[in-house]
Motif scaffolding. Structure first.
Motif, PDB file in Angstrom:
ATOM      1  N   MET A 103       0.855  -1.171   0.000  1.00 37.04           N
ATOM      2  CA  MET A 103       0.000   0.000   0.000  1.00 37.04           C
ATOM      3  C   MET A 103       0.901   1.234   0.000  1.00 37.04           C
ATOM      4  O   MET A 103       1.835   1.325   0.775  1.00 37.04           O
ATOM      5  CB  MET A 103      -0.894  -0.006   1.242  1.00 37.04           C
ATOM      6  CG  MET A 103      -1.736   1.228   1.392  1.00 37.04           C
ATOM      7  SD  MET A 103      -2.736   1.305   2.898  1.00 37.04           S
ATOM      8  CE  MET A 103      -3.796  -0.079   2.678  1.00 37.04           C
ATOM      9  N   ARG A 115      -5.353   7.992   2.543  1.00 37.93           N
ATOM     10  CA  ARG A 115      -6.766   8.036   2.136  1.00 37.93           C
ATOM     11  C   ARG A 115      -7.592   7.051   2.965  1.00 37.93           C
ATOM     12  O   ARG A 115      -8.687   7.373   3.413  1.00 37.93           O
ATOM     13  CB  ARG A 115      -6.906   7.720   0.645  1.00 37.93           C
ATOM     14  CG  ARG A 115      -6.581   8.888  -0.264  1.00 37.93           C
ATOM     15  CD  ARG A 115      -6.993   8.618  -1.698  1.00 37.93           C
ATOM     16  NE  ARG A 115      -6.377   7.418  -2.245  1.00 37.93           N
ATOM     17  CZ  ARG A 115      -5.183   7.353  -2.832  1.00 37.93           C
ATOM     18  NH1 ARG A 115      -4.459   8.464  -2.945  1.00 37.93           N
ATOM     19  NH2 ARG A 115      -4.718   6.212  -3.308  1.00 37.93           N
ATOM     20  N   PHE A 116      -7.055   5.847   3.174  1.00 38.35           N
ATOM     21  CA  PHE A 116      -7.794   4.871   3.957  1.00 38.35           C
ATOM     22  C   PHE A 116      -7.960   5.336   5.404  1.00 38.35           C
ATOM     23  O   PHE A 116      -9.050   5.209   5.972  1.00 38.35           O
ATOM     24  CB  PHE A 116      -7.142   3.487   3.934  1.00 38.35           C
ATOM     25  CG  PHE A 116      -7.916   2.520   4.772  1.00 38.35           C
ATOM     26  CD1 PHE A 116      -9.081   1.938   4.274  1.00 38.35           C
ATOM     27  CD2 PHE A 116      -7.545   2.240   6.072  1.00 38.35           C
ATOM     28  CE1 PHE A 116      -9.849   1.087   5.065  1.00 38.35           C
ATOM     29  CE2 PHE A 116      -8.301   1.383   6.870  1.00 38.35           C
ATOM     30  CZ  PHE A 116      -9.453   0.809   6.359  1.00 38.35           C
ATOM     31  N   ALA A 163     -11.527   5.772   7.108  1.00 38.90           N
ATOM     32  CA  ALA A 163     -11.852   4.975   8.301  1.00 38.90           C
ATOM     33  C   ALA A 163     -12.146   5.884   9.489  1.00 38.90           C
ATOM     34  O   ALA A 163     -13.073   5.611  10.270  1.00 38.90           O
ATOM     35  CB  ALA A 163     -10.710   4.011   8.623  1.00 38.90           C
ATOM     36  N   ARG A 187      -2.266  -5.726   2.507  1.00 41.05           N
ATOM     37  CA  ARG A 187      -2.981  -4.453   2.430  1.00 41.05           C
ATOM     38  C   ARG A 187      -4.275  -4.525   3.251  1.00 41.05           C
ATOM     39  O   ARG A 187      -4.566  -3.629   4.047  1.00 41.05           O
ATOM     40  CB  ARG A 187      -3.282  -4.130   0.976  1.00 41.05           C
ATOM     41  CG  ARG A 187      -4.106  -2.892   0.753  1.00 41.05           C
ATOM     42  CD  ARG A 187      -4.317  -2.723  -0.779  1.00 41.05           C
ATOM     43  NE  ARG A 187      -5.263  -1.714  -1.066  1.00 41.05           N
ATOM     44  CZ  ARG A 187      -6.554  -1.937  -1.346  1.00 41.05           C
ATOM     45  NH1 ARG A 187      -7.036  -3.155  -1.356  1.00 41.05           N
ATOM     46  NH2 ARG A 187      -7.359  -0.943  -1.609  1.00 41.05           N
ATOM     47  N   ASP A 188      -5.060  -5.598   3.054  1.00 45.33           N
ATOM     48  CA  ASP A 188      -6.299  -5.740   3.814  1.00 45.33           C
ATOM     49  C   ASP A 188      -6.031  -5.895   5.304  1.00 45.33           C
ATOM     50  O   ASP A 188      -6.746  -5.327   6.129  1.00 45.33           O
ATOM     51  CB  ASP A 188      -7.107  -6.949   3.318  1.00 45.33           C
ATOM     52  CG  ASP A 188      -7.902  -6.646   2.061  1.00 45.33           C
ATOM     53  OD1 ASP A 188      -8.016  -5.467   1.679  1.00 45.33           O
ATOM     54  OD2 ASP A 188      -8.420  -7.608   1.460  1.00 45.33           O
ATOM     55  N   ARG A 224      -5.229  -2.594   6.836  1.00 50.52           N
ATOM     56  CA  ARG A 224      -6.470  -1.813   6.948  1.00 50.52           C
ATOM     57  C   ARG A 224      -7.325  -2.289   8.121  1.00 50.52           C
ATOM     58  O   ARG A 224      -7.915  -1.482   8.833  1.00 50.52           O
ATOM     59  CB  ARG A 224      -7.263  -1.893   5.641  1.00 50.52           C
ATOM     60  CG  ARG A 224      -6.620  -1.078   4.545  1.00 50.52           C
ATOM     61  CD  ARG A 224      -7.359  -1.196   3.244  1.00 50.52           C
ATOM     62  NE  ARG A 224      -6.831  -0.240   2.288  1.00 50.52           N
ATOM     63  CZ  ARG A 224      -7.481   0.219   1.244  1.00 50.52           C
ATOM     64  NH1 ARG A 224      -8.710  -0.225   0.991  1.00 50.52           N
ATOM     65  NH2 ARG A 224      -6.926   1.097   0.435  1.00 50.52           N
ATOM     66  N   MET A 252     -16.851  -1.269   4.572  1.00 54.00           N
ATOM     67  CA  MET A 252     -15.578  -0.943   3.925  1.00 54.00           C
ATOM     68  C   MET A 252     -15.037  -2.128   3.120  1.00 54.00           C
ATOM     69  O   MET A 252     -13.923  -2.071   2.623  1.00 54.00           O
ATOM     70  CB  MET A 252     -14.569  -0.483   4.978  1.00 54.00           C
ATOM     71  CG  MET A 252     -15.033   0.752   5.717  1.00 54.00           C
ATOM     72  SD  MET A 252     -13.890   1.266   6.996  1.00 54.00           S
ATOM     73  CE  MET A 252     -13.029   2.511   6.064  1.00 54.00           C
TER      74      MET A 252
END
Length: 166
Positions: free
Chosen positions: A1, A8-9, A13, A85-86, A89, A122
């Motif tokens: 990422m 941005r995430f 969030a 990445r997930d 997050r 999300m």
């Protein structure tokens, strides 16, 4: 990422959680999380995410800090069959919920329910609490308050770090 993707995430969030103010996110290794966990929670082991809420004096503009172990995130992503990445997050979302004042260790399931709804909205895979519900004992995740008012930079002096994303 990428750094911009992470930023941005985090903003998205934060908005979903309803958390205002800046949040600093440290992406680092197990060694650093172990040192922080020992210093601020008295637990001498690595963990995946630690949350450090801001002190009242700056809480209007600064929500707090998150520290995430990329080493642990990689392991958890592989175990769960999704991307790093997930997983990062998921850890960010979990940490932001802690910064907002929620604590799954004492709240009777409120944080788990809220996190589940946010994850679905999300489009994120199962989070930390949902995973732990299938086990006999939930893995401790991260909540730490700091009465001294130290910044994350102060906390990390002498600890060593790899990368910071905001």
């Amino acid at each position: 990422m990428s750094r911009s993707g992470m930023s941005r995430f985090v903003r998205a969030a934060q908005e979903a959680v309803g958390l205002e103010g800046e949040v600093d996110v440290l992406l680092t290794d197990d060694r650093t999380l172990r040192r922080l966990n020992r210093a601020y929670r008295g637990k001498d082991k690595a963990t995946d995410v630690l949350s450090f809420p801001a002190v009242e004096d700056v809480a209007e503009t600064f929500a707090g800090d998150l520290a995430i172990s990329v080493d642990t995130a990689k392991k958890q992503a592989a175990e769960q069959g999704h991307s790093l990445r997930d997983e990062v997050r998921i850890l960010v979302l979990h940490g932001l919920l802690h910064l907002s004042g929620m604590d799954h260790e004492v709240d009777g399931g409120e944080m788990a329910e809220h996190e589940g709804l946010l994850r679905k909205a999300m489009r994120l895979p199962d989070g930390l609490i949902a995973r732990a519900e299938g086990k006999t004992k939930a893995k401790p995740t991260a909540k730490s308050s700091d009465a001294k008012g130290e910044t994350l930079k102060d906390k990390l002096r002498g600890v060593g770090r790899k990368k910071v994303a905001a």
